[in-house]
Structures are given as structure tokens and as C-alpha cells.
Design an enzyme around this catalytic site. Structure first.
Site, PDB file in Angstrom:
ATOM      1  N   HIS A 177      32.288   0.865   2.313  1.00 64.99           N
ATOM      2  CA  HIS A 177      33.922   1.216   2.917  1.00 64.99           C
ATOM      3  C   HIS A 177      33.866   2.383   3.025  1.00 64.99           C
ATOM      4  O   HIS A 177      34.265   3.242   3.862  1.00 64.99           O
ATOM      5  CB  HIS A 177      35.109   0.503   2.086  1.00 64.99           C
ATOM      6  CG  HIS A 177      35.064  -0.980   2.073  1.00 64.99           C
ATOM      7  ND1 HIS A 177      34.764  -1.732   0.834  1.00 64.99           N
ATOM      8  CD2 HIS A 177      35.432  -1.861   2.871  1.00 64.99           C
ATOM      9  CE1 HIS A 177      35.094  -2.987   1.118  1.00 64.99           C
ATOM     10  NE2 HIS A 177      35.578  -2.971   2.397  1.00 64.99           N
ATOM     11  N   SER A 200      29.187  -6.036  -0.940  1.00 67.19           N
ATOM     12  CA  SER A 200      30.469  -6.798  -0.184  1.00 67.19           C
ATOM     13  C   SER A 200      31.332  -6.918  -1.547  1.00 67.19           C
ATOM     14  O   SER A 200      31.176  -6.969  -2.435  1.00 67.19           O
ATOM     15  CB  SER A 200      29.968  -8.183   0.107  1.00 67.19           C
ATOM     16  OG  SER A 200      31.020  -9.189   0.001  1.00 67.19           O
TER      17      SER A 200
END
Length: 283
Positions: free
Chosen positions: A41, A189
Site C-alpha cells: 500500500h 496482502s
């Protein structure tokens, strides 16, 4: 550490701030997330800073993209910790609306992109990408940023968002950001947190199968035979379900029987109770 990242909660507040920056001559990039942030991210924020002067990130765990038996309730949430990470990466603003703000009483509109949501993950997660398209359309509408950045790990989502933005004249440039992997090759993830140590080790079968399948196809093995070998790799690692391992056109997501420019290898499967996805470019 203390969260010093300014946080807004409503579309009107977000739109006003973005317009103020744009009126001052600044380009604004937008990074939508569901929180539980990791280095992948933060790479989106870094990419955003190459595209614009200011980066805004959002955190919203979208209930409309979770199926009835999926992990909405247990999806990891840590807004305060995520805000610290975002600030450290150079993000200037967090947009974190609640469910009532995003979906007020009487909400009845949905966005569906024809065709693309019915392939790959859409076959086992019906309605998922309608929820994704709807929330992304709302977020892009609220932000009205110059650019938005999405990770390439969910390549299908990226393809759907690009199609939607083009079809609806959204006006925000849509950019992909390369997958960030752990040292052993597993794609980062938020759901990796669900894996036991043993499952985490066996999950490496996904990137290993992709690399081996890619090498086999580029080495001249017929696509069907290479895919079959890759499927055996994943299944032998103890995945309880292999949803797909396919060679697809990177834009249309249609399956390919022979190598072609822009092709990608896509894989998804369940290990333990956790569903993981991954993909790589063929060339």
C-alpha cells in the site's frame, strides 16, 4: 507514535480540500485502500508522489464487495496505525468515511462493468466486482483527484476500474503500481496475516507456479500443458481449492491458448481458510 495525519470523514470535506489544492496549482493523487496497510500500500503512495504534488489515501472496508460467507467481520482494521504509516510515506490526508456516510438509508445505485466481472475471481465471487466498481466510483467522485493509483496484485480489479473510469468519463487518470513481494516471492496482502506459519510457507506455491508456468510457455511448452503443470504445483502444496490458473489478455481478461503481447498469468486459490491471488506478466 501519534497520528498527526489530518483525517476527513465526508465527501464534501474531501472535495473541498482537493479543490483547494488544485486551485493552488497542485496536482492531487488518490490512493483508495481498505486499511491493514503493508509495504504494498505504501508503494502506492510513493507512486502517487511521482504523479502529483499531494497524495490523499482513503480507508474504507467496503461491505458491498464481501460475499455472505466471506471475511468482512474479521478483516483487519487499524486506522490509527495505518494513519501513522501513511504519514511516514508522505501522504498528506486520510479520507475515512463510515458505512452510513458511504451507504446512507435508501442507497439504491450500483455500478456494473459489463463482462469483466464475470471472469476469473468473478466466477467464484459473484457480485464482488459490482461492489468494487460502486465504491471506487463513489470514492473517485468524492475526491475528484487528478490521478488514482491501484495495485497490480488485483489485476482484474485494476482492469475493471480502468474500464469504468473510461466509460463514465470520470476524469481521473488511473495508474497501476507493480506488485510488492516479500523476500521469498509471496505477494504482500493484508490477508497474509490470516496464514499460519505452515500455510505461509505452502502459499509460496502460487508465485512458484506462476514463474514455472511462465518459463515453460516461453520455453515452447504448449499453454495447456504448462498450465496443467502449474495447477499440479499448487494442488500438491495443499491448497484446499484452486480457483484458476489462466493465461489471459491483460486488458480483456479473456483466456488465451497461445502466448500474445500483453498476456498475464493469473492464479487464485484457498489455503487453509484464506483466499490468495497473484499474477505476473508473460513477457
Amino acid at each position: 507514535m501519534t497520528n498527526t495525519l489530518p483525517t476527513l470523514r465526508t465527501p464534501a470535506e474531501l472535495r473541498a480540500q482537493v479543490r483547494a489544492w488544485q486551485a493552488a496549482g497542485k496536482r492531487v493523487a488518490f490512493v483508495p485502500t481498505m486499511g491493514a496497510l503493508h509495504a504494498g500500500h505504501l508503494a502506492l503512495v510513493t507512486k502517487g508522489l511521482t504523479l502529483a504534488d499531494v497524495v490523499v489515501a482513503s480507508i474504507f472496508v467496503n461491505p458491498k464487495q464481501f460475499g455472505p460467507n466471506e471475511d468482512l467481520a474479521r478483516y483487519p482494521r487499524d486506522e490509527a496505525g495505518d494513519a501513522v504509516k501513511l504519514a511516514g510515506a508522505g501522504c498528506s490526508l486520510l479520507y475515512a468515511p463510515d458505512v452510513a456516510t458511504m451507504y446512507p438509508p435508501g442507497f439504491a445505485s450500483f455500478v456494473r462493468v459489463g463482462g469483466l466481472p464475470d471472469l476469473l475471481c468473478g466466477r467464484v465471487r459473484p457480485g464482488h466486482f459490482d461492489g468494487v466498481a460502486t465504491v471506487v466510483a463513489k470514492l473517485l467522485s468524492a475526491a475528484q483527484a487528478d490521478a488514482a493509483v491501484f495495485g497490480e496484485k488485483d489485476w482484474q480489479q485494476l482492469a475493471i476500474v480502468k474500464r469504468m473510469a473510461a466509460d463514465l468519463d470520470i476524469g481521473t487518470e488511473i495508474h497501476g503500481c507493480a506488485i510488492v513481494r516479500d523476500d521469498d516471492g509471496l505477494a504482500l496482502s493484508s490477508r497474509n496475516a490470516y496464514l499460519s506459519a505452515d500455510e505461509r510457507s505452502r502459499a509460496l506455491a502460487l508465485p512458484q507456479a506462476l514463474q514455472a508456468t511462465r518459463a515453460a510457455i516461453l520455453g515452447g511448452m504448449p499453454v495447456a500443458a504448462a498450465l496443467a503443470a502449474g495447477e499440479r504445483t499448487v494442488k500438491s502444496a495443499g491448497f484446499v481449492r484452486l480457483d484458476y490458473l489462466e493465461l489471459v489478455d491483460g486488458e480483456t481478461l479473456h483466456s488465451l491458448g497461445t502466448p500474445a503481447p500483453g498476456a498475464r498469468l493469473m492464479v487464485a486459490g484457498v489455503i487453509g481458510t484464506t483466499r490468495l491471488i497473484d499474477n505476473i506478466a508473460l513477457h
